[in-house]
Design a protein around this motif. Structure first.
Motif, PDB file in Angstrom:
ATOM      1  N   VAL A 213      36.663 -17.351  37.274  1.00  0.00           N
ATOM      2  CA  VAL A 213      36.224 -17.969  38.522  1.00  0.00           C
ATOM      3  C   VAL A 213      35.117 -17.109  39.114  1.00  0.00           C
ATOM      4  O   VAL A 213      35.338 -15.925  39.393  1.00  0.00           O
ATOM      5  CB  VAL A 213      37.387 -18.092  39.528  1.00  0.00           C
ATOM      6  CG1 VAL A 213      36.892 -18.733  40.831  1.00  0.00           C
ATOM      7  CG2 VAL A 213      38.533 -18.900  38.939  1.00  0.00           C
ATOM      8  N   ASP A 214      33.922 -17.679  39.297  1.00  0.00           N
ATOM      9  CA  ASP A 214      32.838 -16.960  39.966  1.00  0.00           C
ATOM     10  C   ASP A 214      32.986 -17.187  41.463  1.00  0.00           C
ATOM     11  O   ASP A 214      32.685 -18.261  41.977  1.00  0.00           O
ATOM     12  CB  ASP A 214      31.477 -17.452  39.478  1.00  0.00           C
ATOM     13  CG  ASP A 214      30.334 -16.586  39.997  1.00  0.00           C
ATOM     14  OD1 ASP A 214      30.355 -16.256  41.205  1.00  0.00           O
ATOM     15  OD2 ASP A 214      29.426 -16.247  39.224  1.00  0.00           O
ATOM     16  N   ALA A 215      33.481 -16.161  42.167  1.00  0.00           N
ATOM     17  CA  ALA A 215      33.684 -16.236  43.613  1.00  0.00           C
ATOM     18  C   ALA A 215      32.821 -15.213  44.336  1.00  0.00           C
ATOM     19  O   ALA A 215      33.187 -14.707  45.395  1.00  0.00           O
ATOM     20  CB  ALA A 215      35.161 -16.021  43.942  1.00  0.00           C
TER      21      ALA A 215
ATOM     22  N   LYS B 173      25.119 -17.551  46.269  1.00  0.00           N
ATOM     23  CA  LYS B 173      24.222 -18.714  46.404  1.00  0.00           C
ATOM     24  C   LYS B 173      23.293 -18.841  45.201  1.00  0.00           C
ATOM     25  O   LYS B 173      22.319 -19.589  45.221  1.00  0.00           O
ATOM     26  CB  LYS B 173      23.379 -18.630  47.687  1.00  0.00           C
ATOM     27  CG  LYS B 173      24.173 -18.288  48.949  1.00  0.00           C
ATOM     28  CD  LYS B 173      25.230 -19.306  49.265  1.00  0.00           C
ATOM     29  CE  LYS B 173      25.852 -19.070  50.646  1.00  0.00           C
ATOM     30  NZ  LYS B 173      26.587 -17.809  50.762  1.00  0.00           N
ATOM     31  N   GLN B 174      23.573 -18.091  44.141  1.00  0.00           N
ATOM     32  CA  GLN B 174      22.838 -18.176  42.891  1.00  0.00           C
ATOM     33  C   GLN B 174      23.745 -17.701  41.766  1.00  0.00           C
ATOM     34  O   GLN B 174      24.745 -17.005  42.002  1.00  0.00           O
ATOM     35  CB  GLN B 174      21.574 -17.325  42.939  1.00  0.00           C
ATOM     36  CG  GLN B 174      21.839 -15.848  43.196  1.00  0.00           C
ATOM     37  CD  GLN B 174      20.573 -15.029  43.234  1.00  0.00           C
ATOM     38  OE1 GLN B 174      19.760 -15.133  42.328  1.00  0.00           O
ATOM     39  NE2 GLN B 174      20.396 -14.217  44.264  1.00  0.00           N
ATOM     40  N   ASN B 175      23.426 -18.081  40.559  1.00  0.00           N
ATOM     41  CA  ASN B 175      24.226 -17.711  39.400  1.00  0.00           C
ATOM     42  C   ASN B 175      23.824 -16.323  38.925  1.00  0.00           C
ATOM     43  O   ASN B 175      22.677 -16.101  38.536  1.00  0.00           O
ATOM     44  CB  ASN B 175      24.028 -18.734  38.277  1.00  0.00           C
ATOM     45  CG  ASN B 175      25.006 -18.528  37.131  1.00  0.00           C
ATOM     46  OD1 ASN B 175      25.590 -17.458  36.983  1.00  0.00           O
ATOM     47  ND2 ASN B 175      25.181 -19.550  36.315  1.00  0.00           N
ATOM     48  N   LEU B 176      24.778 -15.381  38.965  1.00  0.00           N
ATOM     49  CA  LEU B 176      24.524 -14.006  38.539  1.00  0.00           C
ATOM     50  C   LEU B 176      25.089 -13.733  37.146  1.00  0.00           C
ATOM     51  O   LEU B 176      25.607 -12.653  36.877  1.00  0.00           O
ATOM     52  CB  LEU B 176      25.119 -13.031  39.563  1.00  0.00           C
ATOM     53  CG  LEU B 176      24.541 -13.117  40.978  1.00  0.00           C
ATOM     54  CD1 LEU B 176      25.224 -12.112  41.900  1.00  0.00           C
ATOM     55  CD2 LEU B 176      23.032 -12.900  40.960  1.00  0.00           C
ATOM     56  N   GLY B 177      24.980 -14.730  36.283  1.00  0.00           N
ATOM     57  CA  GLY B 177      25.355 -14.507  34.890  1.00  0.00           C
ATOM     58  C   GLY B 177      26.575 -15.246  34.400  1.00  0.00           C
ATOM     59  O   GLY B 177      26.992 -15.059  33.257  1.00  0.00           O
ATOM     60  N   THR B 178      27.168 -16.091  35.220  1.00  0.00           N
ATOM     61  CA  THR B 178      28.345 -16.841  34.780  1.00  0.00           C
ATOM     62  C   THR B 178      27.926 -17.989  33.864  1.00  0.00           C
ATOM     63  O   THR B 178      26.941 -18.693  34.137  1.00  0.00           O
ATOM     64  CB  THR B 178      29.104 -17.396  35.995  1.00  0.00           C
ATOM     65  OG1 THR B 178      29.674 -16.301  36.716  1.00  0.00           O
ATOM     66  CG2 THR B 178      30.226 -18.334  35.575  1.00  0.00           C
TER      67      THR B 178
ATOM     68  N   GLY C 132      24.241 -22.943  43.510  1.00  0.00           N
ATOM     69  CA  GLY C 132      23.718 -22.039  42.484  1.00  0.00           C
ATOM     70  C   GLY C 132      24.246 -22.351  41.102  1.00  0.00           C
ATOM     71  O   GLY C 132      23.831 -21.726  40.120  1.00  0.00           O
ATOM     72  N   PHE C 133      25.166 -23.316  40.989  1.00  0.00           N
ATOM     73  CA  PHE C 133      25.780 -23.660  39.705  1.00  0.00           C
ATOM     74  C   PHE C 133      25.697 -25.172  39.478  1.00  0.00           C
ATOM     75  O   PHE C 133      25.729 -25.954  40.429  1.00  0.00           O
ATOM     76  CB  PHE C 133      27.250 -23.226  39.662  1.00  0.00           C
ATOM     77  CG  PHE C 133      27.463 -21.767  39.948  1.00  0.00           C
ATOM     78  CD1 PHE C 133      27.416 -20.844  38.917  1.00  0.00           C
ATOM     79  CD2 PHE C 133      27.701 -21.321  41.240  1.00  0.00           C
ATOM     80  CE1 PHE C 133      27.601 -19.497  39.176  1.00  0.00           C
ATOM     81  CE2 PHE C 133      27.888 -19.979  41.504  1.00  0.00           C
ATOM     82  CZ  PHE C 133      27.843 -19.063  40.465  1.00  0.00           C
TER      83      PHE C 133
ATOM     84  N   CYS D 252      26.179 -30.423  41.360  1.00  0.00           N
ATOM     85  CA  CYS D 252      26.117 -29.195  42.159  1.00  0.00           C
ATOM     86  C   CYS D 252      26.837 -29.357  43.491  1.00  0.00           C
ATOM     87  O   CYS D 252      27.078 -30.468  43.960  1.00  0.00           O
ATOM     88  CB  CYS D 252      24.660 -28.830  42.441  1.00  0.00           C
ATOM     89  SG  CYS D 252      23.610 -28.722  40.996  1.00  0.00           S
ATOM     90  N   ALA D 253      27.117 -28.206  44.102  1.00  0.00           N
ATOM     91  CA  ALA D 253      27.626 -28.189  45.465  1.00  0.00           C
ATOM     92  C   ALA D 253      26.465 -28.407  46.431  1.00  0.00           C
ATOM     93  O   ALA D 253      25.296 -28.376  46.058  1.00  0.00           O
ATOM     94  CB  ALA D 253      28.313 -26.856  45.749  1.00  0.00           C
TER      95      ALA D 253
END
Length: 541
Positions: free
Chosen positions: A365-367, A371-376, A390-391, A417-418
């Motif tokens: 879970v990327d929590a 507000k951006q994807n940091l590698g997930t 961001g996802f 997206c959200a």
């Protein structure tokens, strides 16, 4: 002295001792069959033959008492080689060392109806019981089990001093109207468990007052209050069962929960959560209570402000408790797995998820809420879930959970997206951006107040470098950055809740609970659908 008579006396007094018994001997040894009693100060009753082997057995017995575990000793009557004890007899001896007189001690501050019921049930569970009160009439012997230590004192502070409470004691405060006096004496004293029988409102008042006195957060987190399991208890006897269930869970280092849930698939599944801030911690609680084995990964110095409800604080303090669930920093994966098996959420310094290969989680879970994807990415686990913008669900992850306040908060999105970040904090009593405090300049952050403090508009609450930070409005300090962190201009460093004393900074927010519910829904749905043969991949021995 007859060692069995001495053993019976020490057992009755619940004083620790060890019994060393020769179970095997070969060749020339001082004795071939004997027993010896060893007290914690090294004195003995009886003998196994004296000499160097006896000295070594006494040393081993003291270690066994310290560890509270039996052990087996092997000694050879030689000066060199393995198991040598430094003598020339030439024989060999095996001695079993057992430990006794170690009944757990339960100290009850207050002798009212609830503590009477707790004492009666605790005696059946093998506890050594001590009860103190300032009212002599409450300490009637027939109201308590036989052998209960009954102590009368003029004040509860004097009672605490007279009880000689030790670090391995379990202590419950239940005095009706003088809890605070006993709590002041005990909150910073190391004990195995400290509980307070009080209403949630009363607990909040006490915690705020303790913080005002300068009591450390580490000490406050050790307090279990309100105490007990939520089983709808009303009578003293029912409350006793609720409280003792919690004490036994701590004593036995058990995770708790219903036994009937043991075969639920979630109990064998690992979930790694990226980030351990307040929202991530709300997600962790939801999954933990649903039976998942939760692991959290963070940066070395997380910049969370709602520290009282963020497991990330364990990166600084080593341990953090949120709503009765404990997280502890782990040095490596082996320690993390061991903590998880004991019902503790492990926290690892692993911002880039380099340890996923070792952890082999069924879900990530990327929590981080960056507000951006940091590698997930989807290949991290059989199920990958991300929070907020961001996802893109179906590309970066299997599901996205909406984090924007409003009608769709907590919604699960399986394709798309959200909502975009609005940049506007949630509305509390008409205040949005005003209640969020940001650094006016770059520098090192230092706090002037503590979480839970009530402040007036214009009060100095912190410094960034030499710049004073003043409260933009009156209320309760609900969020505050950790001291010593370096921030840039515009960085969020605090949060004032305008509800003041009616605010609750000790429990996770409604937003965190809603998002946590969305994550749990997504995980259960994806498990059911069998993403990448989820049911097979998630199962961890």
């Amino acid at each position: 002295m007859n060692i069995f008579t001495e053993a019976a006396r020490l057992e009755e007094e619940n004083r620790p001792f060890a019994i060393a018994q020769i179970i095997d001997s070969r060749g020339s040894t001082p004795r071939h069959s004997a027993q010896m009693l060893i007290r914690p100060d090294g004195t003995i009753a009886g003998t196994i033959g004296g000499g160097m082997v006896e000295r070594k057995v006494i040393e081993e017995s003291l270690l066994a008492l310290e560890e509270r575990k039996p052990r087996l000793f092997h000694g050879r009557m030689a000066r060199n080689g393995s198991d040598a004890v430094g003598s020339d007899c030439g024989g060999a001896m095996s001695v079993f060392i057992s430990v006794h007189g170690l009944r757990p001690r339960l100290v009850l501050i207050g002798a009212g109806h609830v503590n009477q019921a707790i004492a009666k049930n605790a005696a059946l569970l093998g506890f050594d019981i001590a009860v103190a009160d300032i009212y002599r009439d409450s300490l009637k012997a027939d109201a308590f089990p036989p052998a209960t230590q009954l102590l009368h004192a003029d004040t509860f502070a004097q009672a605490v001093d007279a009880l000689a409470i030790r670090p391995d004691n379990f202590v419950l405060i239940a005095t009706n109207n003088q809890d605070r006096e006993a709590l002041d004496k005990l909150v910073e004293q190391p004990v195995a468990w400290l509980g307070l029988l009080a209403s949630r409102r009363k607990v909040q008042v006490f915690l705020r007052e303790l913080r005002g006195k300068g009591v450390s957060e580490a000490s406050i987190r050790r307090l279990h209050a309100p105490v007990g399991y939520d089983i709808g208890a009303e009578t003293p006897e029912e409350i006793a069962i609720s409280v003792l269930a919690e004490i036994l869970q701590i004593k036995n280092r058990a995770p708790g929960g219903l036994m009937m849930a043991a075969d639920h698939p979630s109990r064998h599944q690992r979930v790694v959560i990226r980030g351990a801030g307040d929202i991530a911690s709300g997600v962790a609680l939801r999954l933990f209570h649903a039976g998942f084995k939760v692991f959290m990964v963070e940066v070395e110095q997380p910049t969370v402000i709602r520290r009282s409800v963020a497991f990330a604080q364990a990166m600084f303090d080593g341990e953090m408790c949120v709503e009765g669930v404990t997280a502890r920093r782990a040095a490596d994966v082996a320690e993390a797995i061991a903590l998880s098996e004991r019902g503790i959420i492990p926290l690892l310094a692993d911002p880039h998820c380099a340890l996923l290969e070792q952890l082999k989680p069924g879900c990530v879970v990327d929590a981080i809420l960056a507000k951006q994807n940091l590698g997930t990415h989807m290949d991290m686990a059989a199920v990958t879930i991300a929070l907020g913008p961001g996802f893109y669900a179906g590309k970066d992850c299997h599901a996205v959970v909406e984090t924007n306040r409003g009608h769709w908060l907590g919604q699960v999105i399986y394709s798309g997206c959200a909502q975009e970040n609005t940049g506007v904090p949630g509305n509390i009593m008409g205040h949005t951006s005003l209640r969020v405090i940001r650094a006016p300049v770059a520098g090192v952050f230092r706090a002037a107040v503590k979480l839970g403090d009530l402040v007036a508009q214009g009060d100095v609450i912190a410094w960034v470098g030499e710049s004073e930070i003043k409260a933009p409005l009156a209320g309760m300090v609900r969020g505050l950055l950790s001291d010593g962190l370096t921030v840039v201009s515009g960085f969020k460093i605090g949060d004032i809740d305008p509800r003041g004393e009616n605010a609750d900074f000790t429990s996770v927010s409604d937003k965190a609970r809603a998002i946590g519910g969305g994550v749990l829904e997504a995980l259960m749905m994806l498990m059911h659908q069998g993403v990448k043969s989820t049911r097979d991949v998630l199962e961890v021995a």
